[in-house]
Design a protein around this motif. Structure first.
Motif, PDB file in Angstrom:
ATOM      1  N   LEU B  30      24.507   5.273 -12.009  1.00 36.00           N
ATOM      2  CA  LEU B  30      24.600   5.812 -13.376  1.00 36.00           C
ATOM      3  C   LEU B  30      25.885   6.636 -13.529  1.00 36.00           C
ATOM      4  O   LEU B  30      26.576   6.549 -14.547  1.00 36.00           O
ATOM      5  CB  LEU B  30      23.366   6.671 -13.710  1.00 36.00           C
ATOM      6  CG  LEU B  30      22.047   5.916 -13.889  1.00 36.00           C
ATOM      7  CD1 LEU B  30      20.900   6.887 -14.138  1.00 36.00           C
ATOM      8  CD2 LEU B  30      22.138   4.915 -15.027  1.00 36.00           C
ATOM      9  N   PRO B  52      23.992   5.144 -20.197  1.00 38.19           N
ATOM     10  CA  PRO B  52      24.676   4.183 -19.321  1.00 38.19           C
ATOM     11  C   PRO B  52      24.003   2.805 -19.347  1.00 38.19           C
ATOM     12  O   PRO B  52      22.784   2.712 -19.304  1.00 38.19           O
ATOM     13  CB  PRO B  52      24.554   4.807 -17.929  1.00 38.19           C
ATOM     14  CG  PRO B  52      24.262   6.244 -18.164  1.00 38.19           C
ATOM     15  CD  PRO B  52      23.526   6.329 -19.458  1.00 38.19           C
ATOM     16  N   VAL B  55      22.142  -1.339 -16.134  1.00 36.26           N
ATOM     17  CA  VAL B  55      21.708  -1.037 -14.763  1.00 36.26           C
ATOM     18  C   VAL B  55      21.032  -2.264 -14.140  1.00 36.26           C
ATOM     19  O   VAL B  55      20.424  -2.157 -13.074  1.00 36.26           O
ATOM     20  CB  VAL B  55      20.776   0.197 -14.690  1.00 36.26           C
ATOM     21  CG1 VAL B  55      21.490   1.436 -15.204  1.00 36.26           C
ATOM     22  CG2 VAL B  55      19.473  -0.029 -15.441  1.00 36.26           C
ATOM     23  N   LYS B 224      17.496   7.431 -19.641  1.00 33.71           N
ATOM     24  CA  LYS B 224      18.706   7.798 -18.900  1.00 33.71           C
ATOM     25  C   LYS B 224      19.454   6.535 -18.494  1.00 33.71           C
ATOM     26  O   LYS B 224      20.576   6.602 -17.984  1.00 33.71           O
ATOM     27  CB  LYS B 224      18.346   8.598 -17.649  1.00 33.71           C
ATOM     28  CG  LYS B 224      17.704   9.939 -17.956  1.00 33.71           C
ATOM     29  CD  LYS B 224      17.325  10.655 -16.668  1.00 33.71           C
ATOM     30  CE  LYS B 224      16.462  11.865 -16.937  1.00 33.71           C
ATOM     31  NZ  LYS B 224      15.092  11.497 -17.372  1.00 33.71           N
ATOM     32  N   ALA B 225      18.824   5.363 -18.679  1.00 34.74           N
ATOM     33  CA  ALA B 225      19.442   4.095 -18.268  1.00 34.74           C
ATOM     34  C   ALA B 225      18.931   2.946 -19.130  1.00 34.74           C
ATOM     35  O   ALA B 225      17.733   2.877 -19.414  1.00 34.74           O
ATOM     36  CB  ALA B 225      19.118   3.824 -16.803  1.00 34.74           C
TER      37      ALA B 225
END
Lengths: 84, 344
Positions: B30, B52, B55, B224-225
């Motif tokens: 990340l 971000p 992933v 967060k991803a």
């Protein structure tokens, strides 16, 4: 309560799938000899393929109809929203 | 036959290895994405935040590690064939993340994901059984050519169905956890009910549950991803491959019913394959109060989420909870289908 109609659509989709499997096994498969045994497409064999496709089309039509019914019922009962 | 405690340890290893690897790799990856400026706007936040993306590479590496553990432990070609299929889907997804592929190109390329399974079946004839097992009625007779055709179609259909539920924080990861647990139950019931059915297929399903669970911790609200298409297409392909090699296709379709209906409503409302950036409007929009509203635009695609929101706006977390409640329901129907197929 909000999810009940959509969950009902899912149950109908599931039941219809199982019912169509019964129809396929008990009616369509016994309708004519297997195509690979005959070695050629007879009228009965083509009808068999057509009926099988028809089961698929029926599932799609029912799902489409239920979605339209649900959408129409929700739009009828809606009040104006902040975004509209 | 290995003793039961050894089997449990081997099964647990194919679950723990991918989960640990994902957790270890995710945070540095990340940071790497942020440094490279690979961030996307989370459009369902007001104001939009930067997350971000993609992933998918971490999810792919973790899943491959899990399959390799399953291969080392049980020695069948099932995990190898799955890695082949996942690699194709991951490559297609990554190409879409980086360059944006056409709406028709993506499904066509995903057909190639079936090739590793078909090729591996030449070397291991019991890799999959070319028949479908239905509840109560049992299995159809075996038709290799018809079944192969179904395999070719199933990969793009299932992978795209997963991709289409990847819209809100925690939606795809939660969906993937619930459906993969239902799939794992179906394969386990199949293994219990069928003497000689290799436990390796249960082990091959473990990494999907592990990767979905690990990803959920990073993808849940507030995300967060983001996985990107490289992640969603890979997870969908893995699911389809496991359903085929596990011989539980019908239970698998029932488990992903919300995604199947979602894809069906999108395709029928936009009349065919249309790239999402070219659709006639977004199905939902964010109000000033931060809640998600159903779009009023007639040209916007009909999605499952839009249908849920017709009853009124919801906060993103409540909306995802609703989608996951429907998925839990379909997962329950899937377990019922498995019981009707393998136990009753």
């Amino acid at each position: 309560m909000r999810l009940l109609p959509i969950a009902s659509i899912m149950v109908i989709a599931w039941l219809l799938m199982i019912a169509e499997v019964y129809a396929f096994f008990d009616l369509i498969l016994n309708f004519a000899p297997p195509i690979h045994d005959i070695g050629s497409f007879t009228v009965l064999a083509i009808l068999k393929v057509g009926l099988t496709l028809g089961l698929g089309v029926l599932w799609f039509l029912v799902m489409q109809g239920l979605a339209e019914l649900y959408t129409a019922s929700r739009l009828r009962s809606r009040t104006p929203t902040a975004s509209s | 036959m290995l003793p039961a405690p050894v089997l449990v340890v081997l099964l647990a290893s194919s679950f723990i290895a991918p989960l640990v690897l994902l957790i270890l790799l995710m945070k540095p990856y990340l940071r790497f994405l942020v440094r490279k400026g690979k961030v996307s706007e989370d459009l369902h936040k007001n104001p939009p935040t930067k997350v971000p993306e993609p992933v998918g590479p971490v999810l792919f590496l973790a899943a491959v590690a899990g399959e390799l553990v399953a291969f080392a432990a049980f020695g069948t070609l099932v995990p190898v064939a799955l890695v082949g299929a996942m690699s194709v889907a991951f490559a297609v997804g990554l190409a879409d993340d980086l360059f944006v592929l056409g709406a028709r190109t993506k499904p066509l390329l995903l057909v190639l994901a079936a090739a590793p399974l078909v090729v591996a079946s030449v070397f291991q004839s019991d890799l999959f059984t070319p028949s479908l097992a239905f509840p109560i009625l049992g299995a159809t007779s075996e038709h290799f050519s018809i079944y192969t055709l179904l395999i070719l179609v199933s990969f793009p259909v299932v992978a795209n169905a997963f991709n289409m539920v990847d819209a809100f924080n925690g939606e795809l990861s939660g969906f993937s956890i619930l459906t993969s647990v239902a799939l794992l139950s179906a394969i386990a019931l199949h293994a219990l009910a069928t003497p000689g059915f290799a436990l390796a297929r249960v082990a091959a399903a473990m990494p999907l549950v592990a990767v979905s669970l690990g990803f959920y911790f990073f993808n849940k609200h507030p995300s967060k991803a983001f996985d990107g298409d490289s992640g969603s297409l890979m997870l969908g392909t893995m699911f389809a491959g496991l359903a085929i090699t596990g011989g539980v296709e019908v239970a698998a379709i029932v488990a992903i019913m919300p995604a199947v209906l979602n894809s069906f409503y999108i395709l029928s409302s936009v009349r065919g394959f249309v790239e999402r950036r070219k659709m006639g409007g977004r199905p939902t929009l964010i109000g000033d109060d931060g809640r998600v509203y159903a779009s009023e635009q007639p040209s916007a695609p009909v999605t499952l989420v839009r249908m849920i929101l017709l009853d009124g706006p919801l906060h993103e977390e409540d909306l995802v909870r609703s989608v996951l409640a429907l998925t839990s329901f379909s997962a329950g129907l899937s377990v019922l289908t498995s019981l009707m197929t393998w136990v009753l």
